[in-house]
Scaffold this motif. Sequence first.
Motif, short mmCIF file in Angstrom:
data_model
loop_
_atom_site.label_atom_id
_atom_site.label_comp_id
_atom_site.label_asym_id
_atom_site.label_seq_id
_atom_site.Cartn_x
_atom_site.Cartn_y
_atom_site.Cartn_z
N ILE A 1 31.13 -21.83 8.88
CA ILE A 1 31.99 -20.86 8.19
C ILE A 1 31.11 -19.79 7.53
N ARG A 2 30.04 -20.26 6.90
CA ARG A 2 29.11 -19.31 6.24
C ARG A 2 28.48 -18.39 7.27
N ALA A 3 28.04 -18.95 8.39
CA ALA A 3 27.41 -18.12 9.43
C ALA A 3 28.41 -17.11 9.97
N ALA A 4 29.64 -17.54 10.16
CA ALA A 4 30.66 -16.63 10.70
C ALA A 4 30.90 -15.48 9.74
N ARG A 5 30.87 -15.79 8.43
CA ARG A 5 31.09 -14.73 7.44
C ARG A 5 29.98 -13.69 7.50
N SER B 1 33.32 -10.78 4.91
CA SER B 1 34.71 -11.19 5.10
C SER B 1 35.69 -10.37 4.26
N ASN B 2 35.24 -9.84 3.11
CA ASN B 2 36.18 -9.10 2.29
C ASN B 2 36.05 -7.59 2.46
N ARG B 3 35.35 -7.20 3.51
CA ARG B 3 35.21 -5.77 3.78
C ARG B 3 36.53 -5.23 4.32
N PRO B 4 36.89 -3.97 4.00
CA PRO B 4 38.09 -3.43 4.61
C PRO B 4 37.86 -3.24 6.10
N PRO B 5 38.92 -3.39 6.93
CA PRO B 5 38.72 -3.22 8.36
C PRO B 5 38.36 -1.79 8.70
N VAL B 6 37.16 -1.59 9.16
CA VAL B 6 36.71 -0.26 9.53
C VAL B 6 36.06 -0.33 10.89
N LYS B 7 35.66 0.82 11.38
CA LYS B 7 34.97 0.85 12.66
C LYS B 7 33.67 0.06 12.55
N GLN C 1 42.48 -22.67 15.16
CA GLN C 1 42.64 -24.07 15.52
C GLN C 1 43.88 -24.15 16.41
N ALA C 2 44.14 -25.32 16.97
CA ALA C 2 45.18 -25.39 18.00
C ALA C 2 46.49 -24.76 17.56
N ASN C 3 46.90 -24.99 16.34
CA ASN C 3 48.22 -24.48 15.96
C ASN C 3 48.20 -23.55 14.76
N LYS C 4 47.04 -23.07 14.42
CA LYS C 4 47.02 -22.12 13.33
C LYS C 4 45.80 -21.22 13.37
N VAL C 5 45.98 -20.08 12.70
CA VAL C 5 44.88 -19.13 12.58
C VAL C 5 44.81 -18.71 11.12
N VAL C 6 43.64 -18.83 10.53
CA VAL C 6 43.49 -18.42 9.14
C VAL C 6 42.25 -17.54 9.00
N PRO C 7 42.24 -16.63 8.03
CA PRO C 7 41.01 -15.87 7.82
C PRO C 7 39.92 -16.80 7.33
N ILE C 8 38.72 -16.61 7.85
CA ILE C 8 37.58 -17.45 7.44
C ILE C 8 37.35 -17.34 5.94
N GLY C 9 37.62 -16.15 5.40
CA GLY C 9 37.39 -15.92 3.98
C GLY C 9 38.18 -16.86 3.09
N SER C 10 39.26 -17.43 3.63
CA SER C 10 40.11 -18.29 2.80
C SER C 10 39.72 -19.76 2.91
N VAL C 11 38.72 -20.05 3.74
CA VAL C 11 38.33 -21.46 3.91
C VAL C 11 37.28 -21.81 2.87
N TRP D 1 27.83 -13.13 10.13
CA TRP D 1 27.61 -12.50 11.43
C TRP D 1 28.82 -11.74 11.94
N GLY D 2 29.99 -12.12 11.46
CA GLY D 2 31.21 -11.53 12.03
C GLY D 2 31.82 -10.51 11.11
N CYS D 3 32.85 -9.87 11.63
CA CYS D 3 33.57 -8.86 10.86
C CYS D 3 34.98 -9.40 10.61
N ASP D 4 35.28 -9.75 9.37
CA ASP D 4 36.56 -10.36 9.02
C ASP D 4 36.98 -11.45 10.01
#
Length: 530
Positions: free
Chosen positions: A309-313, A285-291, A323-333, A315-318
Motif C-alpha cells: 500500500i505504501r509503495a503504491a502511494r 495519494s492526496n494530490r488533486p487529479p492532474v495531468k 479486490q474481487a467485489n470492491k474498489v477503494v482508494p489506496i489512500g483510505s486503507v 509510485w502511483g497517482c491516486d
Amino acid sequence: FRKVTQFTRIAPSQGNVRFLSGSGSLTLASLGLKSEVKTVSANEKNKLQQGISTIEVPKSREKKRVSGNKQGLIKEKNPVDIMTAPFAAKSFSELGLPPLLVERLEKEGFTIPTDVQAAAVPTVLKNHDVVIQSYTGSGKTLAYLLPILSRVGPLKEELSDGYETGNKIDIEAVIVAPSRELGMQIVREVEKLLGPANKKLVQQLVGGANRSRQEDALRKNKPAIVVGTPGRIAEISAAGKLPTHGCRFLVLDEIDQLLAFTFREDMKRILDHVGRRPGARGGESNRPPVKRAARQTIMVSATVPFSVIRAARSWGCDPLLIQANKVVPIGSVTPSGSVNIPGTPSTTDSSSNVQPMPDVQSLPPNLQHYYTITRIQHKVDTLRRCVHALDAKCVIAFMNHTKQLKDAVFKLEARGMNAAELHGDLSKLVRSTILKKFRNGEIRVLLTNELSARGLDLPECDLVVNLGLPTDSVHYAHRAGRTGRLGRKGTVVTICEESEVFVVKKLQKQLSLSIQACEFSEGNLVIIED
Ligand SMILES: Nc1ncnc2c1ncn2[C@@H]1O[C@H](COP(=O)(O)OP(=O)(O)OP(=O)(O)O)[C@@H](O)[C@H]1O
C-alpha cells in the motif's frame, strides 16, 4: 475419535458483497457498470464460488476517454470513480473490451470474466493506477493483460479521439515478475491472446537466458510488450537497449515479492526509467487529479501487506485497490487493513473493514487443509502414503532446503512413484523440461522450494504438500494456491513434527482456516478430531 473422511466442499460465504467509497464527491456509475447491489441467489452464489460471476450489468456504458499529446506521453486522469456495486459481467464485451480481443478470448475458451477481471478491466481502462488483490488462481493475469491489449498491439480498440501511441520504437508495456517461470508463463498467456501471427510483439527478458539474443530480438522485432525478471530488465535498460521512456503500462506482478531487498536496485532502475521522462513524477495519494506522466502502474498479488500500500502511494497517482467485489482508494486503507470513510465515525465494526491485507482473501475458497504428524525421517514416506490415500495425480511438495529435494526424489522413485526436483540451481532448459513433463502428467510429484510458490499456474495440481513448514502465512497462502485454481477442488497437507504443530495452529489462526489433523492409514485419509 477417528473417522474415515468424506470429502465435502466447504461452502464459503462469498455472496455477501460490500462496497466502500472513499470520498463524498465520488460518482458511482462512471466506470460504466451499474451502481446498485443485486442480491445474489443461491445459484449465482455457487457460480461466484467457482470464480465466475453472472450478475447482470447494464448494456449502456460510458465511452472511455483517453487523451494525450502527440507523443502520447501525458494522459488526462479521469476523476476517481468508485462504484458501490459488485463488479460483475456476463461477458468480456460488457467490460468494454474491443471486439477483436473478445473474439480472440472466445477462441481460447475464455467467455465469462472472473470477479477480479470484471472489477479490474473497466478500472484499468479508465487509466487508474491500481493494486489488484484477489486470491490465488482467480485470474489476475488476464485482469491486467486485457486492458493492456485493448490499448496495445493488433487487437486494440480504434480510438476516435486522436490518441496516438507516440514513438513507435518505444516499448508500450513492461511486465515484471519475480521468477523466470512466472515471466515465461505470462509471455505464453500474451502470445496465446495475440495469436500465432503476432507472437513477436511480446518479448521475454528473463534471467538465465542468453542476453545478447534477447537484445538482438528487441532490435529486430521491436516488441510492444516485454515481460521479464527485474535483474534482466534493469540490466538491458542500463545498457541503453530498452526504449521504455514512452512506455504506457508498467505491471509489477507479485508486487509484495518484488519489494524484497534483493530486487531493490533493479526495481529502482525500472521505476525510474519505464514510462518516465526526466522530471516526470507520479503523484501522492492526496494530490488533486492532474495531468501526469503517461505510465500507468499496475501492481498485482494475492497477498497485499501494508508495505505494498505504501509503495503504491509513492509510485502511483491516486491509486485504487481492486479486490474481487470492491474498489477503494489506496489512500483510505490503514495499516490494519481497515478503510477510513470520510464523514463516518471510526469504528471497529467488521463491516467497515477491508479484510486484513496479507492473508484472509488470498486463498481460494474451495481448498481442504490438513496436517499430519510424523518423525522427520518418515516425512517422505508419509508424503507417498498421502498421495496414495488421496489418489492425487498431480502433486507439488514444498521443502525448505534445495539439498533435501534430490534425496526425496530418490526415495519416491525407489518406491515406484514418478518424481522430479525443481529449483533455481537447475538450468533454464532443465526447469522448463521438468515443468512440461509435470504438465503432461509424466511426473506425478514435483519436489520444489519457494521458487514454485508464486504465480505458477499448473491447473491440474490437485494436492499441495508442505514437507517443510512455510515461514509464515503469506508463504502458506502462495504455496497452497498452486492447487484449487479457478474453482477447482484442491487439498493442502502439511506434514510436520510434533514440535511444529504450534506453527500449524498459528497459521490456522492467521488465515482463519480450519486445518484438520489427519493420518494416512491403510490407503485412507483418517481425520483426527480434536
Ligand atoms: N475468465 C476466465 N475463464 C476461464 N479461465 C480463466 C479465466 N481467467 C483466467 N483463467 C484461467 O485461470 C487460471 C488462473 O489464472 P491466473 O494464473 O491468472 O491466476 P492468478 O490469480 O494470477 O493466480 P496467482 O495468484 O497464483 O498468480 C489460468 O489457467 C487462466 O488461464
